[in-house]
Design a protein around this motif. Structure first.
Motif, PDB file in Angstrom:
ATOM      1  N   PRO A   1       0.824  -1.199   0.000  1.00 42.46           N
ATOM      2  CA  PRO A   1       0.000   0.000   0.000  1.00 42.46           C
ATOM      3  C   PRO A   1       0.867   1.262   0.000  1.00 42.46           C
ATOM      4  N   GLU A   2       0.294   2.339  -0.499  1.00 40.07           N
ATOM      5  CA  GLU A   2       1.045   3.579  -0.591  1.00 40.07           C
ATOM      6  C   GLU A   2       1.340   4.204   0.763  1.00 40.07           C
ATOM      7  N   TYR A   3       0.620   3.785   1.821  1.00 37.67           N
ATOM      8  CA  TYR A   3       0.838   4.346   3.151  1.00 37.67           C
ATOM      9  C   TYR A   3       1.781   3.509   4.000  1.00 37.67           C
ATOM     10  N   ALA A   4       2.272   2.418   3.447  1.00 36.30           N
ATOM     11  CA  ALA A   4       3.149   1.524   4.210  1.00 36.30           C
ATOM     12  C   ALA A   4       4.361   2.286   4.729  1.00 36.30           C
ATOM     13  N   GLY A   5       4.658   2.076   5.999  1.00 37.61           N
ATOM     14  CA  GLY A   5       5.819   2.692   6.611  1.00 37.61           C
ATOM     15  C   GLY A   5       5.593   4.086   7.163  1.00 37.61           C
ATOM     16  N   LEU A   6       4.420   4.670   6.950  1.00 35.33           N
ATOM     17  CA  LEU A   6       4.169   6.020   7.448  1.00 35.33           C
ATOM     18  C   LEU A   6       3.801   6.027   8.925  1.00 35.33           C
ATOM     19  N   VAL A   7       3.121   4.977   9.367  1.00 35.14           N
ATOM     20  CA  VAL A   7       2.675   4.890  10.752  1.00 35.14           C
ATOM     21  C   VAL A   7       3.006   3.502  11.270  1.00 35.14           C
ATOM     22  N   ARG A   8       3.599   3.437  12.445  1.00 33.60           N
ATOM     23  CA  ARG A   8       3.902   2.157  13.075  1.00 33.60           C
ATOM     24  C   ARG A   8       3.188   2.114  14.421  1.00 33.60           C
ATOM     25  N   LEU A   9       2.449   1.055  14.665  1.00 35.83           N
ATOM     26  CA  LEU A   9       1.720   0.899  15.918  1.00 35.83           C
ATOM     27  C   LEU A   9       2.561   0.122  16.916  1.00 35.83           C
ATOM     28  N   THR A  10       2.420   0.453  18.183  1.00 31.27           N
ATOM     29  CA  THR A  10       3.156  -0.217  19.247  1.00 31.27           C
ATOM     30  C   THR A  10       2.160  -0.764  20.250  1.00 31.27           C
ATOM     31  N   ASN A  11       2.324  -2.011  20.641  1.00 32.01           N
ATOM     32  CA  ASN A  11       1.444  -2.663  21.603  1.00 32.01           C
ATOM     33  C   ASN A  11       2.015  -2.492  23.011  1.00 32.01           C
ATOM     34  N   LEU A  12       1.359  -1.672  23.813  1.00 36.19           N
ATOM     35  CA  LEU A  12       1.831  -1.423  25.177  1.00 36.19           C
ATOM     36  C   LEU A  12       1.788  -2.678  26.043  1.00 36.19           C
ATOM     37  N   ALA A  13       0.883  -3.588  25.750  1.00 32.92           N
ATOM     38  CA  ALA A  13       0.731  -4.801  26.568  1.00 32.92           C
ATOM     39  C   ALA A  13       1.730  -5.890  26.187  1.00 32.92           C
ATOM     40  N   ARG A  32      -3.575   5.792  29.447  1.00 35.28           N
ATOM     41  CA  ARG A  32      -4.430   6.923  29.804  1.00 35.28           C
ATOM     42  C   ARG A  32      -4.808   7.729  28.559  1.00 35.28           C
ATOM     43  N   HIS A  33      -3.839   8.004  27.685  1.00 33.02           N
ATOM     44  CA  HIS A  33      -4.070   8.769  26.458  1.00 33.02           C
ATOM     45  C   HIS A  33      -3.170   8.205  25.375  1.00 33.02           C
ATOM     46  N   ILE A  34      -3.660   8.224  24.149  1.00 29.11           N
ATOM     47  CA  ILE A  34      -2.849   7.757  23.033  1.00 29.11           C
ATOM     48  C   ILE A  34      -1.652   8.694  22.857  1.00 29.11           C
ATOM     49  N   HIS A  35      -0.509   8.114  22.552  1.00 32.63           N
ATOM     50  CA  HIS A  35       0.724   8.858  22.320  1.00 32.63           C
ATOM     51  C   HIS A  35       1.300   8.460  20.969  1.00 32.63           C
ATOM     52  N   ALA A  36       2.101   9.343  20.432  1.00 37.03           N
ATOM     53  CA  ALA A  36       2.852   9.036  19.215  1.00 37.03           C
ATOM     54  C   ALA A  36       4.227   9.669  19.339  1.00 37.03           C
ATOM     55  N   VAL A  37       5.174   9.045  18.694  1.00 36.67           N
ATOM     56  CA  VAL A  37       6.536   9.580  18.651  1.00 36.67           C
ATOM     57  C   VAL A  37       6.852   9.832  17.187  1.00 36.67           C
ATOM     58  N   THR A  38       7.189  11.072  16.873  1.00 41.38           N
ATOM     59  CA  THR A  38       7.509  11.413  15.485  1.00 41.38           C
ATOM     60  C   THR A  38       8.901  10.902  15.143  1.00 41.38           C
TER      61      THR A  38
END
Length: 125
Positions: A1-13, A32-38
């Motif tokens: 997909p054209e969006y591959a690699g743009l966003v990576r999800l992390t499983n806190l558990a 508590r709140h969703i976070h993202a790291v650029t």
């Protein structure tokens, strides 16, 4: 997909979750709140995460909508309410305690000495 690699999800558990590899976001804060790291290492949270993700994948109209003066404030307030109460509202209020117990069990097992190679049975934890 054209969006591959743009966003990576992390499983806190995930037992291997390491806050130092995720902008220093501790499990409790991430729950508590969703976070993202650029890519630059900046940590953002709340609705700003969604705004940045939508902008990154080319859905600027959603991003623009959530930045309008009254609409944006409403989205921010709704998200904050949902984030604070979602575990209770969905019947999962004990998930944080379960993960803490899980992490404690992992620590205990990793500190045990084994005569033969130790294996952790993740399915039965």
């Amino acid at each position: 997909p054209e969006y591959a690699g743009l966003v990576r999800l992390t499983n806190l558990a995930d037992p291997a979750y390491d806050p130092t590899e995720s902008g220093g976001v501790a499990f409790e804060d991430g729950m508590r709140h969703i976070h993202a790291v650029t890519r630059d290492g900046e940590v953002v949270m709340g609705m700003d995460v969604f705004r940045r993700v939508y902008a990154a994948i080319g859905m600027e109209w959603v991003y623009t909508l959530t930045k309008l003066p009254l609409v944006g404030d409403t989205f921010d307030q709704l998200y904050d309410f949902w984030a604070e109460h979602r575990l209770h509202l969905t019947g999962h209020e004990d998930v944080i305690e379960k993960v803490r117990q899980h992490q404690q069990k992992i620590e205990e097992l990793s500190n045990q000495e084994c005569e033969v190679e130790c294996e952790i049975d993740w399915d039965n934890m």
